[in-house]
Scaffold this motif. Structure first.
Motif, PDB file in Angstrom:
ATOM      1  N   ASN A  23      -9.102  34.069  75.780  1.00 24.47           N
ATOM      2  CA  ASN A  23      -8.216  33.389  76.728  1.00 24.47           C
ATOM      3  C   ASN A  23      -8.701  31.969  77.002  1.00 24.47           C
ATOM      4  O   ASN A  23      -7.909  31.025  77.014  1.00 24.47           O
TER       5      ASN A  23
ATOM      6  N   VAL B 242       1.307  46.522  76.184  1.00 20.35           N
ATOM      7  CA  VAL B 242       0.941  46.195  74.800  1.00 20.35           C
ATOM      8  C   VAL B 242      -0.268  47.026  74.385  1.00 20.35           C
ATOM      9  O   VAL B 242      -0.288  47.609  73.298  1.00 20.35           O
ATOM     10  N   PHE B 243      -1.267  47.108  75.246  1.00 13.26           N
ATOM     11  CA  PHE B 243      -2.446  47.925  74.923  1.00 13.26           C
ATOM     12  C   PHE B 243      -2.067  49.398  74.794  1.00 13.26           C
ATOM     13  O   PHE B 243      -2.483  50.075  73.847  1.00 13.26           O
TER      14      PHE B 243
ATOM     15  N   MET C 148      -5.720  46.851  69.190  1.00  8.98           N
ATOM     16  CA  MET C 148      -5.391  46.278  70.494  1.00  8.98           C
ATOM     17  C   MET C 148      -5.688  44.789  70.528  1.00  8.98           C
ATOM     18  O   MET C 148      -4.916  44.010  71.096  1.00  8.98           O
TER      19      MET C 148
ATOM     20  N   GLN D 122      -1.699  34.352  83.071  1.00 10.39           N
ATOM     21  CA  GLN D 122      -2.945  35.063  83.411  1.00 10.39           C
ATOM     22  C   GLN D 122      -3.952  34.118  84.035  1.00 10.39           C
ATOM     23  O   GLN D 122      -4.556  34.434  85.056  1.00 10.39           O
TER      24      GLN D 122
ATOM     25  N   TYR E 276      -2.911  41.929  71.167  1.00  3.90           N
ATOM     26  CA  TYR E 276      -3.052  40.961  72.256  1.00  3.90           C
ATOM     27  C   TYR E 276      -2.956  39.528  71.717  1.00  3.90           C
ATOM     28  O   TYR E 276      -2.262  38.684  72.296  1.00  3.90           O
TER      29      TYR E 276
ATOM     30  N   LEU F 253       0.567  38.768  71.124  1.00  4.23           N
ATOM     31  CA  LEU F 253       1.286  38.556  72.379  1.00  4.23           C
ATOM     32  C   LEU F 253       1.122  37.126  72.870  1.00  4.23           C
ATOM     33  O   LEU F 253       2.102  36.452  73.187  1.00  4.23           O
TER      34      LEU F 253
ATOM     35  N   GLY G  18     -11.864  39.431  75.137  1.00  6.13           N
ATOM     36  CA  GLY G  18     -10.507  38.946  75.409  1.00  6.13           C
ATOM     37  C   GLY G  18     -10.503  37.762  76.350  1.00  6.13           C
ATOM     38  O   GLY G  18      -9.732  36.811  76.166  1.00  6.13           O
TER      39      GLY G  18
ATOM     40  N   ILE H 138       0.973  43.115  79.485  1.00  8.79           N
ATOM     41  CA  ILE H 138      -0.264  43.192  78.710  1.00  8.79           C
ATOM     42  C   ILE H 138      -0.742  44.635  78.634  1.00  8.79           C
ATOM     43  O   ILE H 138      -1.108  45.128  77.557  1.00  8.79           O
ATOM     44  N   THR H 139      -0.723  45.330  79.752  1.00  2.00           N
ATOM     45  CA  THR H 139      -1.141  46.730  79.778  1.00  2.00           C
ATOM     46  C   THR H 139      -0.266  47.560  78.839  1.00  2.00           C
ATOM     47  O   THR H 139      -0.770  48.400  78.094  1.00  2.00           O
TER      48      THR H 139
ATOM     49  N   THR I 226       0.078  50.016  71.600  1.00  2.00           N
ATOM     50  CA  THR I 226      -0.715  49.789  70.398  1.00  2.00           C
ATOM     51  C   THR I 226      -1.665  50.945  70.132  1.00  2.00           C
ATOM     52  O   THR I 226      -1.885  51.321  68.979  1.00  2.00           O
TER      53      THR I 226
END
Length: 181
Positions: free
Chosen positions: A160, A70-71, A87, A105, A91, A94, A156, A67-68, A74
């Motif tokens: 989730n 991806v951020f 971002m 998560q 996400y 993803l 976010g 995840i980190t 991006t």
């Protein structure tokens, strides 16, 4: 047949563990299920990892790092005013493309809370470090805007929860959250 190295097997175990823990949680997942998914014996699994907790932490680490990353990826080369949307979109993609990332998560948070409640504070230390790295990545990408970073991550977390609970995209609770895909 090509033989896998121990490192390649470890990678297979981590991928399988993400899937199994995402779907069954820490307590509901057996190391036998992980070994079976990988196609190895339980004793071999324990030659790669010292125990179930180590397997879970490796899976949690991979989930947070993905995840980190991806951020981080991006945000590269994106105009500051477009960072948040880029971002957020990355996400959403993803978790749409790999629902186990989202479920993992959620299982991480449950496992850490349960461990902390039973006096195992060390269990959460690594996860908190990884989450702080994710926070710092977003903070840096957003130009050290603490309030914006907090809002972005809170948004976010709401996404989730909505996705985890299965709210359909057309439900009123999605207003202002963006497309869940």
């Amino acid at each position: 047949m090509v033989r896998m190295s121990a490192e390649e097997r470890r990678e297979s175990v981590i991928r399988a563990a993400i899937t199994e823990f995402a779907r069954g949680g820490y307590n509901g997942t057996s190391t036998e299920a992980i070994a079976k998914r990988v196609g190895v014996s339980q004793p071999y699994l324990f030659r790669l990892f010292p125990g179930k907790q180590a397997i879970f932490l490796a899976a949690a680490r991979r989930c947070c790092e993905n995840i980190t990353e991806v951020f981080r990826r991006t945000a590269e080369g994106v105009a500051p005013e477009e960072i948040k949307e880029a971002m957020g979109g990355a996400y959403l993609s993803l978790i749409a493309d790999d629902p186990d990332m989202l479920l993992m998560q959620m299982q991480i948070y449950v496992a850490v809370a349960a461990a902390e409640a039973s006096g195992e504070a060390a269990f959460g230390e690594e996860v908190r470090r990884l989450w702080a790295e994710m926070y710092d990545t977003v903070l840096l990408a957003m130009g050290a805007d603490v309030e914006g970073t907090t809002q972005f991550l809170a948004h976010g977390m709401l996404i989730n929860v909505l996705v985890s609970m299965g709210f359909p995209p057309e439900h009123r609770v999605w207003v202002g959250c963006g497309e869940p895909s």
